[in-house]
Design a protein around this motif. Sequence first.
Motif, PDB file in Angstrom:
ATOM      1  N   LEU A 376       0.927  -0.958  -0.133  1.00  0.00           N
ATOM      2  CA  LEU A 376       0.012   0.391   0.023  1.00  0.00           C
ATOM      3  C   LEU A 376       0.693   1.191  -0.043  1.00  0.00           C
ATOM      4  O   LEU A 376       1.470   1.344   0.648  1.00  0.00           O
ATOM      5  N   SER A 377       0.744   1.768  -1.205  1.00  0.00           N
ATOM      6  CA  SER A 377       0.994   3.547  -0.675  1.00  0.00           C
ATOM      7  C   SER A 377       0.626   4.114   0.812  1.00  0.00           C
ATOM      8  O   SER A 377      -0.298   3.481   1.367  1.00  0.00           O
ATOM      9  N   LEU A 378       0.963   5.223   1.260  1.00  0.00           N
ATOM     10  CA  LEU A 378       1.044   5.672   2.709  1.00  0.00           C
ATOM     11  C   LEU A 378      -0.958   6.437   2.500  1.00  0.00           C
ATOM     12  O   LEU A 378      -1.465   5.914   3.595  1.00  0.00           O
ATOM     13  N   ALA A 379      -1.137   6.894   0.936  1.00  0.00           N
ATOM     14  CA  ALA A 379      -2.329   6.932   1.036  1.00  0.00           C
ATOM     15  C   ALA A 379      -3.771   6.182   1.534  1.00  0.00           C
ATOM     16  O   ALA A 379      -4.580   5.928   2.080  1.00  0.00           O
ATOM     17  N   GLU A 380      -2.907   4.819   1.025  1.00  0.00           N
ATOM     18  CA  GLU A 380      -4.858   4.043   0.708  1.00  0.00           C
ATOM     19  C   GLU A 380      -4.348   3.221   2.218  1.00  0.00           C
ATOM     20  O   GLU A 380      -5.515   3.010   2.409  1.00  0.00           O
ATOM     21  N   ALA A 381      -2.731   3.647   2.813  1.00  0.00           N
ATOM     22  CA  ALA A 381      -3.174   2.484   4.080  1.00  0.00           C
ATOM     23  C   ALA A 381      -4.073   3.653   4.919  1.00  0.00           C
ATOM     24  O   ALA A 381      -4.497   3.077   5.781  1.00  0.00           O
ATOM     25  N   GLU A 382      -3.608   5.014   5.229  1.00  0.00           N
ATOM     26  CA  GLU A 382      -4.492   5.816   5.476  1.00  0.00           C
ATOM     27  C   GLU A 382      -6.779   5.678   5.304  1.00  0.00           C
ATOM     28  O   GLU A 382      -7.508   5.578   6.155  1.00  0.00           O
ATOM     29  N   ARG A 383      -6.231   5.759   4.053  1.00  0.00           N
ATOM     30  CA  ARG A 383      -8.523   5.404   3.720  1.00  0.00           C
ATOM     31  C   ARG A 383      -8.243   3.957   4.182  1.00  0.00           C
ATOM     32  O   ARG A 383      -9.553   4.000   4.333  1.00  0.00           O
ATOM     33  N   ALA A 384      -7.528   3.399   4.253  1.00  0.00           N
ATOM     34  CA  ALA A 384      -7.716   1.718   4.825  1.00  0.00           C
ATOM     35  C   ALA A 384      -8.611   1.612   6.524  1.00  0.00           C
ATOM     36  O   ALA A 384      -8.687   0.993   7.164  1.00  0.00           O
ATOM     37  N   GLY A 385      -7.344   3.131   7.125  1.00  0.00           N
ATOM     38  CA  GLY A 385      -7.896   2.858   8.934  1.00  0.00           C
ATOM     39  C   GLY A 385      -7.080   2.786   9.551  1.00  0.00           C
ATOM     40  O   GLY A 385      -6.950   2.211  10.916  1.00  0.00           O
ATOM     41  N   ARG A 386      -5.296   2.580   8.497  1.00  0.00           N
ATOM     42  CA  ARG A 386      -4.746   2.084   9.451  1.00  0.00           C
ATOM     43  C   ARG A 386      -4.158   3.308  10.453  1.00  0.00           C
ATOM     44  O   ARG A 386      -3.765   4.266  10.108  1.00  0.00           O
ATOM     45  N   ARG A 387      -3.594   2.991  11.487  1.00  0.00           N
ATOM     46  CA  ARG A 387      -2.412   3.750  12.543  1.00  0.00           C
ATOM     47  C   ARG A 387      -1.133   3.718  11.813  1.00  0.00           C
ATOM     48  O   ARG A 387      -0.893   2.899  12.004  1.00  0.00           O
ATOM     49  N   VAL A 388      -0.310   4.518  10.833  1.00  0.00           N
ATOM     50  CA  VAL A 388       0.614   4.283   9.667  1.00  0.00           C
ATOM     51  C   VAL A 388       1.612   5.237  10.054  1.00  0.00           C
ATOM     52  O   VAL A 388       1.191   6.066  10.642  1.00  0.00           O
ATOM     53  N   ARG A 389       2.670   4.915   9.648  1.00  0.00           N
ATOM     54  CA  ARG A 389       4.039   6.083   9.538  1.00  0.00           C
ATOM     55  C   ARG A 389       4.471   5.592   8.514  1.00  0.00           C
ATOM     56  O   ARG A 389       4.769   4.608   8.191  1.00  0.00           O
ATOM     57  N   ALA A 390       4.618   7.021   7.952  1.00  0.00           N
ATOM     58  CA  ALA A 390       5.425   6.878   6.363  1.00  0.00           C
ATOM     59  C   ALA A 390       7.159   6.735   6.972  1.00  0.00           C
ATOM     60  O   ALA A 390       7.104   8.314   7.286  1.00  0.00           O
TER      61      ALA A 390
END
Length: 476
Positions: A376-390
Amino acid sequence: MTETDPIAYDVVVLGAGPVGENVADRTRAAGLSTAIVESELVGGECSYWACIPSKALLRPVIARADARRVPGVGQAAGGSLDVPAVLAHRDAMVSGWQDDGQVAWLDGIGADLYRGHGRLAGPRRVTVTGPGGEDHVLTARHAVAVCTGSGAQLPDLPGLAEVRPWTSREATSEKYVPERLIVVGGGVVAAEMATAWRALGSRVTVLVRGKGLLTRMEPFAGELVTEALTEAGADVRTGTSVESVRREGDTVVVVTDTGDRLEADEILFATGRTPRTEDIGLDTVGLEPGSWLTVDDTLRVTGSDWLYAVGDVNHRALLTHQGKYQARIAGSVIAARAAQVPLLETDAWGAHAATADHAALPQVVFTDPEAASAGLSLAEAERAGRRVRAVDVDLSSAAGANLYADGYRGRARMVVDLDSETLLGVTFVGPGVGELIHSASVAVAGEVPISRLWHAVPSFPTISEVWLRLLEAYRG
């Protein structure tokens, strides 16, 4: 027209591209009798009009660009490409658009090839209209697999047919270099073919309706590729649509929504793909002709217990390597169900479930610089509701990058799931990164914890040292 008596097989495969070939290979390996139907060349789009010829055109372009960036070699590599040699190599790589070798391979695995147009004629039944007008009726005891792929989608513009536009097929098989080429689109085909034909000598203008190139990847991918194309002499115009197109003699005339009038010798539309399901008899089994086919994770069409859709036609991942991955799953599933073996491994990452095209999709764009991603790209991961860090680093921070090319330019990003501390996605942009992306695919698909990746030591001095820089940046 004559019709033969029905011939029974365990499996009938529609389409003999790489996807159909892999389904047939797996079902034949399991001992199932298999027929495969092809209306064009055995080997399909990838072998003759997509992956192979496009990369044959691009390889000399990238090799020259890489050589120019190496001290002591740059001056020797400074000349123009030998265009006839490049095109001849392309022709050799596609076997002169002859499929004898791939037909021999099908014979070798024991699959029966039927040349002609195949159509479903009700459940588990396929009619093949051969080149001479004769019909063969094939029945399938266990499964029919639709592997007919996708074709270029052209916009609805008046007079477009008279312009004789290039699609991806013409762009990879053309025998001459147009002096001026307009490329319409912002995806992989547009970026790669703009790169190839500019290097071969065309004056290239790229018209992108959206904000930039390669928008399905991390933003910096399209930015760096656009920068390189511009430096190479291409004119890349974003936020620009084609309003009208016509041919005046040998010249293509384009008017854009910004009011510009452009002229070219050829125009390539790289504006999307459409499923090749329009005339394969879907209506005889209650499905919409021309539609993408919805499947479960075993590649079986929703609502059916015998029909499978593998590769582009299911619209899950329009990439040859992903289609072949799906084909391996589908072939194994069909064989297991034929043997009445319970599918105990249909959960995530099980032997009978195609999940990588959801979670760990890898892709390489063979431009200069190359752009490669997995997951996933950062945008895709954020849209999926994941708590992420790039985590971003300059690729030139890897010692091997500066040995690979003087003044190396590139970027890397990994997207970390903060709850599991595993990678959801990785993107590399820079010379030579295409061969680097499989390590990212393994890390994403294997859900390898950051704590373990720390002990996967990259060799010095290679570009893969960027993994160490990424992990250091994450740990702080």
